[in-house]
Design a protein around this motif. Structure first.
Motif, mmCIF file in Angstrom:
data_model
loop_
_atom_site.group_PDB
_atom_site.id
_atom_site.type_symbol
_atom_site.label_atom_id
_atom_site.label_comp_id
_atom_site.label_asym_id
_atom_site.label_seq_id
_atom_site.Cartn_x
_atom_site.Cartn_y
_atom_site.Cartn_z
ATOM 1 N N UNK A 333 -65.210 -84.967 -8.888
ATOM 2 C CA UNK A 333 -64.861 -86.303 -8.409
ATOM 3 C C UNK A 333 -65.074 -86.447 -6.906
ATOM 4 N N UNK A 334 -65.676 -85.430 -6.281
ATOM 5 C CA UNK A 334 -65.999 -85.471 -4.845
ATOM 6 C C UNK A 334 -64.764 -85.726 -3.974
ATOM 7 N N UNK A 335 -63.660 -85.111 -4.343
ATOM 8 C CA UNK A 335 -62.418 -85.297 -3.605
ATOM 9 C C UNK A 335 -62.242 -84.304 -2.462
ATOM 10 N N UNK A 336 -63.204 -83.421 -2.290
ATOM 11 C CA UNK A 336 -63.155 -82.469 -1.188
ATOM 12 C C UNK A 336 -64.434 -82.622 -0.381
ATOM 13 N N UNK A 337 -64.269 -82.954 0.907
ATOM 14 C CA UNK A 337 -65.404 -83.235 1.784
ATOM 15 C C UNK A 337 -65.440 -82.216 2.910
ATOM 16 N N UNK A 338 -66.619 -81.686 3.193
ATOM 17 C CA UNK A 338 -66.802 -80.741 4.296
ATOM 18 C C UNK A 338 -67.537 -81.444 5.433
ATOM 19 N N UNK A 339 -67.032 -81.316 6.664
ATOM 20 C CA UNK A 339 -67.682 -81.922 7.821
ATOM 21 C C UNK A 339 -67.699 -80.931 8.981
ATOM 22 N N UNK A 340 -68.701 -81.032 9.816
ATOM 23 C CA UNK A 340 -68.776 -80.211 11.011
ATOM 24 C C UNK A 340 -68.145 -80.961 12.177
ATOM 25 N N UNK A 341 -67.242 -80.278 12.889
ATOM 26 C CA UNK A 341 -66.534 -80.872 14.016
ATOM 27 C C UNK A 341 -66.845 -80.059 15.269
ATOM 28 N N UNK A 342 -67.053 -80.704 16.431
ATOM 29 C CA UNK A 342 -67.504 -79.967 17.619
ATOM 30 C C UNK A 342 -66.529 -78.930 18.152
ATOM 31 N N UNK A 343 -65.227 -79.117 17.929
ATOM 32 C CA UNK A 343 -64.261 -78.126 18.421
ATOM 33 C C UNK A 343 -63.535 -77.407 17.297
ATOM 34 N N UNK A 344 -63.492 -78.020 16.124
ATOM 35 C CA UNK A 344 -62.758 -77.427 15.007
ATOM 36 C C UNK A 344 -63.653 -76.657 14.051
ATOM 37 N N UNK A 345 -64.977 -76.781 14.225
ATOM 38 C CA UNK A 345 -65.892 -76.121 13.312
ATOM 39 C C UNK A 345 -65.986 -76.864 11.996
ATOM 40 N N UNK A 346 -66.182 -76.122 10.910
ATOM 41 C CA UNK A 346 -66.263 -76.741 9.594
ATOM 42 C C UNK A 346 -64.862 -77.098 9.119
ATOM 43 N N UNK A 347 -64.653 -78.378 8.787
ATOM 44 C CA UNK A 347 -63.330 -78.823 8.339
ATOM 45 C C UNK A 347 -63.424 -79.402 6.935
ATOM 46 N N UNK A 348 -62.354 -79.236 6.188
ATOM 47 C CA UNK A 348 -62.259 -79.794 4.843
ATOM 48 C C UNK A 348 -61.341 -81.007 4.883
ATOM 49 N N UNK A 349 -61.797 -82.096 4.289
ATOM 50 C CA UNK A 349 -61.023 -83.326 4.247
ATOM 51 C C UNK A 349 -60.951 -83.832 2.808
ATOM 52 N N UNK A 350 -59.931 -84.636 2.525
ATOM 53 C CA UNK A 350 -59.818 -85.257 1.211
ATOM 54 C C UNK A 350 -60.771 -86.447 1.153
ATOM 55 N N UNK A 351 -61.599 -86.500 0.117
ATOM 56 C CA UNK A 351 -62.573 -87.571 -0.013
ATOM 57 C C UNK A 351 -61.971 -88.871 -0.484
ATOM 58 N N UNK A 352 -62.766 -89.928 -0.433
ATOM 59 C CA UNK A 352 -62.345 -91.245 -0.897
ATOM 60 C C UNK A 352 -62.283 -91.275 -2.425
#
Length: 405
Positions: A333-352
């Motif tokens: 259901x694509x509820x886990x999103x991975x994003x690159x952040x300039x100071x936090x590195x790879x972060x996991x977020x809850x998807x829409x």
């Protein structure tokens, strides 16, 4: 081919902070809107400092509701800061703020003035108790609203006493109501060509969310009591103990109850006049629960869950978050999103949770650093680097804010 989101081309000025407002504007950002997060010099959004836990220098709390935004620092206590905001207003579609009632007016920026400058603007004002009424001057916080709105009076058990919900649910609901109202105002603007002011209060949102429990009181006159994990209008629909750990059984109709009784080896329960109909089961809830738990405690939770699934009986274990996010359902259901952040590195977020067939949500921007896009936005507005430098020196925004080059 991937298409733009349904709100592509819409610009949002986000003057909100903490949770209700940022949650609302993140929804709009996920839908494709260009969200400019306007923050005060210094700390910016308070949740930037609400940790631990941290991802690098950034709090997990802040990361949860601020993706798909650009951060701009403006000191609205200065005339130039106010002038820049008014310039932004001229081209914006939506402005969301959750200051204490009257704060924008103190800055010389009351919503009516904003609409005079841009008659198509939709101004969403989020507050604790609304723009009028005897409590309008009070600050509103989720916890106190849960108490004042009656939500805590129905949450918890007689043993625990009143309890708050485990997440700031009033803020979340208020954000959802606000996003809904904004989208309705956008639709209406298509025919009228006019914007308007939307007044949403945490208190109102919480009271409205009492739904059937509030209706039970209004119709019967009986004040609801703490039911713990039981349902006021349905039985059995609650937490039950098994041999090893509790499970949820959610029987929604008499047919399901008959199947449950047969599954548990006591079909006669469905013929007993105390339990045959849901209305009777609600009245005789205590006796019913005692009989069911006597049977359920003979076997483990996995035994019962497996058996109930075979018979299509609604039931579930209580999962911890590590179990939730390890489930394939979350991935599918694509509820886990991975994003690159300039100071936090790879972060996991809850998807829409919104899934469109043609215009999908997108995750274009990581939660921004404080003031990261100030210069970028000012240059888009037509201001020169020299003007930006002058305003920096005049503390329209602080020179130590991080900005994109």
């Amino acid at each position: 081919m991937k298409r733009d989101g349904p709100l592509t081309g819409i610009q949002v000025l986000d003057l909100s902070r903490v949770l209700a407002g940022p949650f609302c504007t993140m929804i709009l950002g996920d839908l494709g809107a260009d969200v400019i997060k306007v923050e005060a010099p210094g700390q910016g959004d308070e949740t930037r400092g609400w940790g631990p836990p941290w991802a690098g220098e950034t709090s997990a709390y802040y990361l949860s509701v601020n993706r798909n935004k650009r951060s701009m620092v403006l000191n609205l206590k200065t005339e130039q800061g106010q002038a820049i905001l008014l310039d932004l207003v001229r081209h914006a579609d939506i402005l969301v703020e959750n200051f204490k009632v009257g704060t924008l007016a103190k800055f010389g920026l009351p919503p009516k003035r904003l609409l005079e400058i841009n008659p198509r603007l939709i101004v969403a004002e989020i507050s604790g108790f609304g723009q009028n009424g005897p409590f309008s001057h009070k600050a509103g916080y989720d916890y106190m609203i849960q108490a004042l709105s009656g939500l805590m009076s129905i949450t918890g058990s007689p043993e625990s006493g009143p309890m708050k919900v485990g997440v700031a649910i009033v803020d979340v609901l208020t954000g959802l109501f606000t996003a809904t109202g904004i989208l309705a105002a956008l639709h209406e603007r298509n025919s009228s060509g006019k914007g308007q002011i939307l007044d949403v209060a945490l208190f109102d949102a919480s009271v409205a969310s009492l739904v059937n429990v509030a209706s039970n009181y209004l119709i019967s006159g009986k004040v609801p009591q703490l039911l713990g994990n039981a349902h006021p209008n349905i039985a059995p629909y609650q937490l039950f103990q098994t041999r090893d750990q509790p499970i949820i059984i959610a029987v929604g109709n008499d047919t399901q109850f008959r199947r449950l009784a047969e599954c548990l080896g006591c079909p006669w329960l469905a013929e007993d006049p105390r339990f045959a109909k849901n209305s009777a089961r609600v009245v005789n809830r205590k006796a019913l629960v005692q009989k069911l738990e006597t049977i359920l405690t003979k076997h483990t939770s996995s035994h019962w869950i497996s058996l109930f699934e075979e018979l299509n009986l609604p039931s579930a274990p209580i999962q911890t978050l590590d179990q939730v996010f390890s489930r394939s359902q979350v991935k599918e259901r694509n509820l886990l999103v991975e994003m690159e952040h300039p100071t936090a590195g790879n972060i996991s977020l809850v998807g829409s949770p919104l899934n469109f067939s043609r215009t999908p949500v997108s995750y274009r921007k990581y939660p921004p650093l404080l003031g990261e896009h100030t210069e970028e936005i000012l240059r888009e507005m037509g201001y020169s680097r020299m003007q930006v430098k002058e305003w920096e020196q005049a503390k329209v925004f602080s020179p130590n804010e991080k900005r994109s080059e």
